[in-house]
Design a protein around this motif. Sequence first.
Motif, PDB file in Angstrom:
ATOM      1  N   ASN A   1       0.823  -1.208   0.000  1.00 33.56           N
ATOM      2  CA  ASN A   1       0.000   0.000   0.000  1.00 33.56           C
ATOM      3  C   ASN A   1       0.858   1.260   0.000  1.00 33.56           C
ATOM      4  O   ASN A   1       0.497   2.268  -0.627  1.00 33.56           O
ATOM      5  CB  ASN A   1      -0.934  -0.005   1.206  1.00 33.56           C
ATOM      6  CG  ASN A   1      -1.831  -1.220   1.254  1.00 33.56           C
ATOM      7  OD1 ASN A   1      -1.876  -1.934   2.249  1.00 33.56           O
ATOM      8  ND2 ASN A   1      -2.548  -1.494   0.172  1.00 33.56           N
ATOM      9  N   SER A   2       1.987   1.203   0.702  1.00 35.67           N
ATOM     10  CA  SER A   2       2.901   2.346   0.718  1.00 35.67           C
ATOM     11  C   SER A   2       3.522   2.568  -0.654  1.00 35.67           C
ATOM     12  O   SER A   2       3.598   3.700  -1.146  1.00 35.67           O
ATOM     13  CB  SER A   2       3.993   2.137   1.768  1.00 35.67           C
ATOM     14  OG  SER A   2       3.455   2.167   3.072  1.00 35.67           O
ATOM     15  N   VAL A   3       3.978   1.480  -1.274  1.00 36.54           N
ATOM     16  CA  VAL A   3       4.563   1.618  -2.604  1.00 36.54           C
ATOM     17  C   VAL A   3       3.512   2.122  -3.590  1.00 36.54           C
ATOM     18  O   VAL A   3       3.795   2.956  -4.452  1.00 36.54           O
ATOM     19  CB  VAL A   3       5.162   0.278  -3.083  1.00 36.54           C
ATOM     20  CG1 VAL A   3       5.739   0.426  -4.489  1.00 36.54           C
ATOM     21  CG2 VAL A   3       6.244  -0.194  -2.126  1.00 36.54           C
ATOM     22  N   ARG A   4       2.307   1.640  -3.456  1.00 39.44           N
ATOM     23  CA  ARG A   4       1.216   2.092  -4.322  1.00 39.44           C
ATOM     24  C   ARG A   4       1.003   3.597  -4.183  1.00 39.44           C
ATOM     25  O   ARG A   4       0.734   4.286  -5.179  1.00 39.44           O
ATOM     26  CB  ARG A   4      -0.070   1.352  -3.971  1.00 39.44           C
ATOM     27  CG  ARG A   4      -1.288   1.826  -4.757  1.00 39.44           C
ATOM     28  CD  ARG A   4      -1.259   1.276  -6.162  1.00 39.44           C
ATOM     29  NE  ARG A   4      -2.084   2.060  -7.061  1.00 39.44           N
ATOM     30  CZ  ARG A   4      -2.733   1.559  -8.107  1.00 39.44           C
ATOM     31  NH1 ARG A   4      -2.671   0.262  -8.363  1.00 39.44           N
ATOM     32  NH2 ARG A   4      -3.431   2.326  -8.896  1.00 39.44           N
ATOM     33  N   ALA A   5       1.127   4.128  -2.966  1.00 43.20           N
ATOM     34  CA  ALA A   5       0.992   5.566  -2.762  1.00 43.20           C
ATOM     35  C   ALA A   5       2.041   6.330  -3.574  1.00 43.20           C
ATOM     36  O   ALA A   5       1.752   7.380  -4.162  1.00 43.20           O
ATOM     37  CB  ALA A   5       1.108   5.901  -1.274  1.00 43.20           C
ATOM     38  N   GLY A   6       3.253   5.775  -3.606  1.00 43.76           N
ATOM     39  CA  GLY A   6       4.297   6.397  -4.413  1.00 43.76           C
ATOM     40  C   GLY A   6       4.009   6.313  -5.900  1.00 43.76           C
ATOM     41  O   GLY A   6       4.195   7.290  -6.640  1.00 43.76           O
ATOM     42  N   ILE A   7       3.549   5.162  -6.345  1.00 44.98           N
ATOM     43  CA  ILE A   7       3.209   4.972  -7.754  1.00 44.98           C
ATOM     44  C   ILE A   7       2.097   5.936  -8.172  1.00 44.98           C
ATOM     45  O   ILE A   7       2.150   6.556  -9.244  1.00 44.98           O
ATOM     46  CB  ILE A   7       2.782   3.513  -8.015  1.00 44.98           C
ATOM     47  CG1 ILE A   7       3.941   2.552  -7.737  1.00 44.98           C
ATOM     48  CG2 ILE A   7       2.274   3.336  -9.436  1.00 44.98           C
ATOM     49  CD1 ILE A   7       5.149   2.749  -8.610  1.00 44.98           C
ATOM     50  N   ASP A   8       1.097   6.092  -7.319  1.00 42.34           N
ATOM     51  CA  ASP A   8      -0.014   7.001  -7.623  1.00 42.34           C
ATOM     52  C   ASP A   8       0.463   8.450  -7.692  1.00 42.34           C
ATOM     53  O   ASP A   8       0.044   9.212  -8.580  1.00 42.34           O
ATOM     54  CB  ASP A   8      -1.121   6.866  -6.570  1.00 42.34           C
ATOM     55  CG  ASP A   8      -1.891   5.560  -6.696  1.00 42.34           C
ATOM     56  OD1 ASP A   8      -1.769   4.899  -7.745  1.00 42.34           O
ATOM     57  OD2 ASP A   8      -2.600   5.199  -5.730  1.00 42.34           O
ATOM     58  N   TRP A   9       1.330   8.845  -6.765  1.00 45.63           N
ATOM     59  CA  TRP A   9       1.839  10.228  -6.773  1.00 45.63           C
ATOM     60  C   TRP A   9       2.615  10.518  -8.051  1.00 45.63           C
ATOM     61  O   TRP A   9       2.557  11.634  -8.582  1.00 45.63           O
ATOM     62  CB  TRP A   9       2.732  10.451  -5.550  1.00 45.63           C
ATOM     63  CG  TRP A   9       3.151  11.877  -5.362  1.00 45.63           C
ATOM     64  CD1 TRP A   9       2.505  12.852  -4.667  1.00 45.63           C
ATOM     65  CD2 TRP A   9       4.345  12.491  -5.893  1.00 45.63           C
ATOM     66  NE1 TRP A   9       3.207  14.037  -4.716  1.00 45.63           N
ATOM     67  CE2 TRP A   9       4.341  13.841  -5.477  1.00 45.63           C
ATOM     68  CE3 TRP A   9       5.402  12.039  -6.686  1.00 45.63           C
ATOM     69  CZ2 TRP A   9       5.351  14.742  -5.812  1.00 45.63           C
ATOM     70  CZ3 TRP A   9       6.417  12.922  -7.028  1.00 45.63           C
ATOM     71  CH2 TRP A   9       6.390  14.253  -6.597  1.00 45.63           C
TER      72      TRP A   9
END
Length: 247
Positions: free
Chosen positions: A83-91
Amino acid sequence: MSAPQWLIVPAAGRGTRMRAACPKQYLLLDDAAVLACTLSRLHEAFPEAALLLCLDSEDQWFHASMVPFERWQRLDGGDERVNSVRAGIDWLTDHAHSDDWVLVHDVARPCVTVADLHRLMDAIGDDPVGGLLAAPVTDTLKRQDSDQRIDETVPRQGLWRALTPQGFRYGILREAFDRAVSDRFLMTDEASGVERLGHAPLLVTGRSDNLKITHPEDLALVAQILRAQQDTSRLYLSDKEPGHEPI
């Protein structure tokens, strides 16, 4: 040498298995927090990269002085690493190009060496997909049965331990995360998601001492590894001094 445009460091975990008073990324290695040590290694290798640091929204231990990067962004991470990595990908949707290199590195791996970081980027620099640091399995592997007895011995030939960083083109990473969401697939690492797209990430041999702090005993071991790496580095530099001839 190729260099990544972006670094994602998931650091929102609470490290409950450590049974410590604070999350493991804030435990001390000598006089520096694990998080600070990890970011220092990444910055030494890639000082021009932009860092996305994914933290717990209620993190009370973080301080900006731990970040050596000039360009960096704090993001709210999730309960799980993915979920944390996904936050980076989304940003990155509004900031990255599809062919930009994105390196994802576990905050709890402060022993990764600058040489390995450079080796990874040199290996994948012209690759259309990307790859990861990994170490060949050296232990004998056993598969258990329902009673936790040995069911079989698993041949270790061709088996590797996946390490981090793992580096991929942004467009491929974005597609991998989108596919994982639609398929309800839990990505244990970025490579597993990229594999599901039909790609074969490159395995780049990394040092076996690139350990991940998970259990209480790991902290002392990692501290010893860091000291040994520093001692080796000093020895190497002393051998390079002008006029010095090694025996």
